[in-house]
Design an enzyme around this catalytic site. Structure first.
Site, PDB file in Angstrom:
ATOM      1  N   LYS A  34       0.881  -1.344  -0.088  1.00 32.70           N
ATOM      2  CA  LYS A  34      -0.006   0.179  -0.031  1.00 32.70           C
ATOM      3  C   LYS A  34       0.345   1.345  -0.214  1.00 32.70           C
ATOM      4  O   LYS A  34       0.537   2.304  -0.446  1.00 32.70           O
ATOM      5  CB  LYS A  34      -0.990  -0.110   1.426  1.00 32.70           C
ATOM      6  N   GLY A  35       2.135   1.181   0.605  1.00 32.93           N
ATOM      7  CA  GLY A  35       2.776   2.223   0.714  1.00 32.93           C
ATOM      8  C   GLY A  35       3.130   3.599  -0.442  1.00 32.93           C
ATOM      9  O   GLY A  35       3.309   4.386  -0.054  1.00 32.93           O
ATOM     10  N   GLU A  78       8.155   2.521  -5.709  1.00 36.04           N
ATOM     11  CA  GLU A  78       8.632   2.145  -4.543  1.00 36.04           C
ATOM     12  C   GLU A  78       8.706   3.301  -3.430  1.00 36.04           C
ATOM     13  O   GLU A  78       8.684   4.482  -3.894  1.00 36.04           O
ATOM     14  CB  GLU A  78       9.773   1.612  -4.280  1.00 36.04           C
ATOM     15  N   ASP A  79       7.921   3.194  -2.008  1.00 35.37           N
ATOM     16  CA  ASP A  79       7.870   4.198  -1.258  1.00 35.37           C
ATOM     17  C   ASP A  79       9.302   4.521  -0.498  1.00 35.37           C
ATOM     18  O   ASP A  79       9.791   5.689  -0.705  1.00 35.37           O
ATOM     19  CB  ASP A  79       6.713   3.954   0.033  1.00 35.37           C
ATOM     20  N   ASP A  95      15.031   0.511   2.319  1.00 30.59           N
ATOM     21  CA  ASP A  95      15.572   0.462   3.790  1.00 30.59           C
ATOM     22  C   ASP A  95      16.727  -0.650   3.631  1.00 30.59           C
ATOM     23  O   ASP A  95      17.791  -0.300   3.210  1.00 30.59           O
ATOM     24  CB  ASP A  95      14.260  -0.129   4.490  1.00 30.59           C
ATOM     25  N   LYS A 152      17.017   4.958   2.571  1.00 25.54           N
ATOM     26  CA  LYS A 152      17.855   5.063   3.723  1.00 25.54           C
ATOM     27  C   LYS A 152      19.032   4.219   3.505  1.00 25.54           C
ATOM     28  O   LYS A 152      19.211   2.902   3.938  1.00 25.54           O
ATOM     29  CB  LYS A 152      17.118   4.475   4.681  1.00 25.54           C
ATOM     30  N   PHE A 173      12.580   6.233  11.268  1.00 24.72           N
ATOM     31  CA  PHE A 173      11.336   5.694  10.999  1.00 24.72           C
ATOM     32  C   PHE A 173      10.427   6.924  10.596  1.00 24.72           C
ATOM     33  O   PHE A 173      10.038   7.664  11.313  1.00 24.72           O
ATOM     34  CB  PHE A 173      10.856   4.796  11.976  1.00 24.72           C
ATOM     35  N   VAL A 174      10.053   6.690   9.383  1.00 26.75           N
ATOM     36  CA  VAL A 174       9.400   7.879   8.653  1.00 26.75           C
ATOM     37  C   VAL A 174       7.541   7.191   8.404  1.00 26.75           C
ATOM     38  O   VAL A 174       7.565   6.268   8.234  1.00 26.75           O
ATOM     39  CB  VAL A 174       9.800   8.625   7.377  1.00 26.75           C
ATOM     40  N   ASP A 228       3.317   4.103   6.564  1.00 21.45           N
ATOM     41  CA  ASP A 228       2.600   3.582   7.694  1.00 21.45           C
ATOM     42  C   ASP A 228       3.515   3.361   9.048  1.00 21.45           C
ATOM     43  O   ASP A 228       4.497   2.793   8.878  1.00 21.45           O
ATOM     44  CB  ASP A 228       1.488   2.547   7.648  1.00 21.45           C
ATOM     45  N   ARG A 244      -0.810   6.921   6.935  1.00 18.81           N
ATOM     46  CA  ARG A 244      -0.391   6.974   5.694  1.00 18.81           C
ATOM     47  C   ARG A 244      -1.009   8.428   4.855  1.00 18.81           C
ATOM     48  O   ARG A 244      -0.567   8.593   3.920  1.00 18.81           O
ATOM     49  CB  ARG A 244      -1.166   5.993   5.139  1.00 18.81           C
TER      50      ARG A 244
HETATM   51  P1  IMP Z   1      13.161  -3.045   2.590  1.00 21.85           P
HETATM   52  O1  IMP Z   1      13.020  -4.797   2.083  1.00 21.85           O
HETATM   53  O2  IMP Z   1      14.160  -3.432   4.251  1.00 21.85           O
HETATM   54  O3  IMP Z   1      13.978  -2.220   1.741  1.00 21.85           O
HETATM   55  O4  IMP Z   1      11.816  -2.845   3.233  1.00 21.85           O
HETATM   56  C1  IMP Z   1      11.177  -1.690   2.423  1.00 21.85           C
HETATM   57  C2  IMP Z   1       9.885  -1.770   3.064  1.00 21.85           C
HETATM   58  O5  IMP Z   1       9.768  -1.572   4.613  1.00 21.85           O
HETATM   59  C3  IMP Z   1       9.090  -0.654   2.561  1.00 21.85           C
HETATM   60  O6  IMP Z   1       8.533  -0.682   1.282  1.00 21.85           O
HETATM   61  C4  IMP Z   1       8.295  -0.050   3.809  1.00 21.85           C
HETATM   62  O7  IMP Z   1       7.154  -0.847   3.638  1.00 21.85           O
HETATM   63  C5  IMP Z   1       9.078  -0.451   5.052  1.00 21.85           C
HETATM   64  N1  IMP Z   1       9.719   0.562   5.781  1.00 21.85           N
HETATM   65  C6  IMP Z   1      11.114   0.768   5.486  1.00 21.85           C
HETATM   66  N2  IMP Z   1      11.458   1.762   6.386  1.00 21.85           N
HETATM   67  C7  IMP Z   1      10.212   2.635   6.797  1.00 21.85           C
HETATM   68  C8  IMP Z   1       9.860   3.578   7.345  1.00 21.85           C
HETATM   69  O8  IMP Z   1      10.775   4.504   7.946  1.00 21.85           O
HETATM   70  N3  IMP Z   1       8.656   4.041   7.473  1.00 21.85           N
HETATM   71  C9  IMP Z   1       7.498   3.122   6.970  1.00 21.85           C
HETATM   72  N4  IMP Z   1       7.938   1.879   6.394  1.00 21.85           N
HETATM   73  C10 IMP Z   1       9.210   1.625   6.107  1.00 21.85           C
HETATM   74 MG    MG Z   2       6.576  -0.783   0.869  1.00 18.78          MG
END
Ligand code: IMP
Ligand code: MG
Length: 180
Positions: free
Chosen positions: A43-44, A99-100, A103, A131, A152-153, A159, A165
């Protein structure tokens, strides 16, 4: 109350708008004369996606995916699970995944590998936030909104426990919320 759950505004909505415009121009210039399938990762990414597609001046088609990560971050084999797949075949098509936030990078790396197997003409990634301090795997994103520190944003689609959101600004969540 939402207001007291926000520690600070990290990216105000005016800056978000500028970033989205810049990304839309870059994408438009790179795909001039071509068609593009723009994929929203729910959903992000839904709010970023909705703004971004209106800044892309090309023939675009929309598609949507729902993913869920499973396992934990210490497991190197962690892969994404598809809850809802694309509705169209992407073979021979230009595909842009929206992508939102990147991370650890595991979600997008795993998704990229999965979609590459379907032989698109080209597969690009755009992310609103990045990040890099949290990265666990190597991943190249083609279009980048803003690099942010390891905080954490919430807001602009992002969310915490499915809340916040709908905030217009991208904000840092007050640690008191997850200490509760
Ligand atoms: P990754 O696989 O660790 O890169 O995860 C990415 C996903 O984790 C994103 O699409 C978000 O859904 C979630 N996520 C990572 N950091 C944050 C944050 O700071 N706030 C909210 N969601 C986050
Ligand atoms: Mg996401």
């Amino acid at each position: 109350m939402v207001g007291s759950d926000i520690e600070k505004v990290l990216v105000p909505k005016e800056e978000v708008e500028e970033i989205v415009k810049r990304l839309g121009e870059q994408i438009t210039n790179d795909f001039l004369g071509e068609e593009l399938i723009v994929v929203c990762i729910l959903k992000g990414s839904c709010i970023f996606f909705s703004d971004l597609v209106r800044e892309i001046n090309l023939d675009v088609k929309f598609d949507f995916m729902v993913l869920s990560s499973y396992g934990n971050s210490t497991t190197s084999s962690r892969e994404v699970k598809i809850i809802k797949d694309l509705s169209e075949d992407i073979k021979g098509k230009n595909v842009l995944v929206v992508e939102d936030i990147i991370d650890s990078g595991r979600t997008i790396k795993s998704l990229k590998e999965l979609l590459e197997k379907r032989e698109p003409k080209c597969l690009k990634i755009v992310t609103m936030l990045n990040k890099p301090d949290r990265r666990e795997v190597d991943i190249v994103t083609d279009y980048n909104g803003k690099v942010i520190p390891d905080e954490f944003v919430i807001g602009y689609g992002l969310d915490y426990a499915q809340n916040y959101r709908n905030l217009k600004d991208i904000c840092v969540l007050s640690p008191s919320v997850y200490m509760k």
